[in-house]
Write a protein that holds these residues in place. Structure first.
Motif, short mmCIF file in Angstrom:
data_model
loop_
_atom_site.label_atom_id
_atom_site.label_comp_id
_atom_site.label_asym_id
_atom_site.label_seq_id
_atom_site.Cartn_x
_atom_site.Cartn_y
_atom_site.Cartn_z
N ILE A 106 1.00 -1.01 0.01
CA ILE A 106 0.01 0.02 -0.02
C ILE A 106 0.75 1.18 0.06
O ILE A 106 0.54 2.43 -0.75
CB ILE A 106 -0.77 -0.19 1.15
N ILE A 107 1.95 1.07 0.83
CA ILE A 107 2.82 2.51 0.81
C ILE A 107 3.41 2.78 -0.33
O ILE A 107 3.47 3.76 -0.97
CB ILE A 107 3.87 1.99 2.10
N ALA A 108 3.87 1.48 -1.25
CA ALA A 108 4.66 1.70 -2.54
C ALA A 108 3.70 2.31 -3.59
O ALA A 108 4.02 3.06 -4.48
CB ALA A 108 5.39 0.36 -2.80
N ALA A 109 2.51 1.78 -3.51
CA ALA A 109 1.66 2.07 -4.44
C ALA A 109 1.27 3.41 -4.32
O ALA A 109 0.75 4.36 -5.29
CB ALA A 109 0.29 1.10 -4.43
N THR A 110 1.10 3.85 -3.02
CA THR A 110 0.64 5.33 -2.80
C THR A 110 1.82 6.27 -3.40
O THR A 110 1.39 7.18 -3.82
CB THR A 110 0.53 5.56 -1.22
N VAL A 111 3.17 5.82 -2.88
CA VAL A 111 4.17 6.72 -3.40
C VAL A 111 4.20 6.71 -5.05
O VAL A 111 4.33 7.86 -5.64
CB VAL A 111 5.41 6.41 -2.83
N LEU A 112 3.98 5.65 -5.43
CA LEU A 112 3.73 5.49 -7.07
C LEU A 112 2.70 6.48 -7.86
O LEU A 112 3.15 7.28 -8.56
CB LEU A 112 3.62 4.22 -7.63
N PHE A 113 1.56 6.29 -7.19
CA PHE A 113 0.49 7.11 -7.86
C PHE A 113 0.12 8.41 -7.42
O PHE A 113 -0.43 9.24 -8.16
CB PHE A 113 -0.91 6.40 -7.72
N ALA A 114 0.66 8.64 -6.26
CA ALA A 114 0.58 10.05 -5.57
C ALA A 114 1.42 10.84 -5.75
O ALA A 114 1.69 12.09 -5.50
CB ALA A 114 0.03 9.96 -4.01
N GLY A 115 2.71 10.36 -6.15
CA GLY A 115 3.96 11.21 -6.43
C GLY A 115 4.17 11.67 -7.86
O GLY A 115 5.39 11.67 -8.10
N VAL A 116 3.22 11.74 -8.62
CA VAL A 116 3.34 11.88 -10.26
C VAL A 116 4.15 13.41 -10.24
O VAL A 116 4.95 13.36 -11.16
CB VAL A 116 1.95 12.21 -10.69
N LEU A 117 3.94 14.28 -9.29
CA LEU A 117 4.40 15.67 -9.61
C LEU A 117 5.92 15.59 -9.26
O LEU A 117 6.66 16.42 -9.76
CB LEU A 117 3.80 16.50 -8.72
N TRP A 118 6.54 14.69 -8.58
CA TRP A 118 7.79 14.42 -8.08
C TRP A 118 8.60 13.35 -8.86
O TRP A 118 9.74 13.27 -8.66
CB TRP A 118 7.80 14.41 -6.51
N SER A 119 7.70 12.69 -9.67
CA SER A 119 8.68 11.49 -10.29
C SER A 119 8.54 11.61 -11.95
O SER A 119 7.93 12.80 -12.25
CB SER A 119 8.05 10.13 -10.02
N LYS A 120 8.89 10.56 -12.61
CA LYS A 120 8.92 10.48 -14.08
C LYS A 120 7.38 9.72 -14.54
O LYS A 120 7.26 9.57 -15.52
CB LYS A 120 10.07 9.73 -14.61
N PHE A 121 6.32 9.61 -13.69
CA PHE A 121 5.28 8.92 -14.03
C PHE A 121 4.64 9.76 -15.05
O PHE A 121 4.12 9.03 -16.08
CB PHE A 121 4.33 9.10 -12.89
N ALA A 122 4.58 11.12 -15.29
CA ALA A 122 3.74 11.88 -16.16
C ALA A 122 4.43 11.69 -17.39
O ALA A 122 4.15 12.27 -18.69
CB ALA A 122 4.01 13.39 -15.74
N HIS A 123 5.89 11.26 -17.60
CA HIS A 123 6.58 11.04 -18.91
C HIS A 123 5.95 10.19 -19.76
O HIS A 123 6.22 10.38 -20.87
CB HIS A 123 8.21 10.67 -18.34
N MET A 124 5.27 9.16 -19.07
CA MET A 124 4.46 8.30 -20.06
C MET A 124 3.63 8.73 -20.85
O MET A 124 3.09 8.35 -22.17
CB MET A 124 4.10 7.00 -19.27
N PHE A 125 3.00 9.81 -20.29
CA PHE A 125 1.92 10.54 -21.21
C PHE A 125 2.53 11.74 -22.16
O PHE A 125 2.00 11.89 -23.13
CB PHE A 125 1.02 11.46 -20.12
N PHE A 126 3.71 12.38 -21.85
CA PHE A 126 4.10 13.15 -22.67
C PHE A 126 5.10 12.48 -23.74
O PHE A 126 5.24 13.34 -24.81
CB PHE A 126 5.19 14.28 -21.86
#
Length: 281
Positions: A200-220
């Protein structure tokens, strides 16, 4: 074991509505984080400004058919097969991680919303476990052997920087999730709770930390790949010249610094960076 729905057992501890609400919240956080990332980095503004600046240097106008063809090529080459990676190891690692993550999200939604009981089709549960293993295979391969600061710069694998937040939280989510499912199926009660909390902690960091990670990169990334193909097709080339024969007098007249720095008959520069096999990032 791998054919059972791990979330069906979790319902005995956490109400189903709570699990579903958590998944919905993570989706909202991803959307909100992506929008905030666009505002913070001014990504959309940058793309529009770049397209407007390229209008003056276009050599041809692209029709609707041209743009559709470019979009199809972008999806087929840059998105679905990650054709921009010259390093075959990096490409395979990325494909395992990308398709594993997509499948992991889809099967999680299916198991939580469509089949929240033990009557869930075994294939869906099996795909959930398989997708987690796919992410782990591609992600750990990348983390230990392919990263540029490890393979090219010789830094240790345990050196962590802010940019690693996405891959580490992704690996944590799939690894802890898979271990939690295995422990739960074998009735190892104390450790099951520990790995559920880590999941749960890891998933929360993954999905809630978009602003500070490269998650949004997959959309750009698809938008950037599409734009790159468009400026090449319409001749704008980001306002950069298309160099031909470096010994051409007409080219020397346009760019006097070529003969000044390279001579009137520049030698064949050879393969350059491609002389070496693509071993790096």
């Amino acid at each position: 074991m791998f054919a059972s729905n791990p979330f069906a057992e979790l319902v005995t501890t956490i109400p189903l509505v709570g699990i579903q609400a958590y998944v919905v919240l993570m989706f909202i956080l991803v959307i909100g984080g992506t929008v905030l990332d666009m505002i913070h980095k001014k990504s959309a503004k940058y793309f529009f400004a770049k397209a407007k600046a390229a209008q003056a240097s276009r050599t041809r106008e692209l029709g609707a058919g041209d743009k559709i063809g470019i979009a199809v090529s972008t999806v087929a080459v840059d998105v679905m097969t990650s054709g921009e990676f010259c390093n075959p190891r990096r490409r395979i690692s990325h494909l395992f991680t990308m398709y594993g993550f997509i499948l992991f999200v889809v099967t999680t939604v299916a198991l939580v919303f469509a089949y929240p009981t033990n009557e869930a089709p075994s294939i869906v549960s099996q795909l959930w476990h398989l997708s987690a293993a796919m992410v782990m295979f591609g992600g750990y391969w990348f983390w230990f052997f392919i990263r540029v600061d490890v393979s090219a710069e010789g830094n240790p694998w345990y050196r962590i920087v802010k940019a690693d937040m996405f891959i580490l939280s992704l690996l944590g989510t799939t690894t802890f999730g898979l271990v939690w499912s295995i422990l739960q199926a074998n009735g190892v009660a104390p450790w099951t709770t520990v790995f559920l909390a880590l999941f749960i902690i890891a998933a929360t960091v993954l999905f809630a930390g978009v602003l500070w990670s490269k998650f949004a990169h997959m959309f750009f990334k698809p938008a950037a790949a599409f734009n790159k193909r468009v400026i090449k097709a319409d001749g704008s080339r980001e306002n950069l010249p298309e160099l031909g024969d470096l010994s051409d007098p007409a080219l020397h007249k346009r760019f006097p610094d070529i003969p000044e720095y390279m001579g009137k008959n520049p030698a064949n520069m050879g393969l350059g960076i491609k002389r070496e096999q693509p071993q790096h990032y």
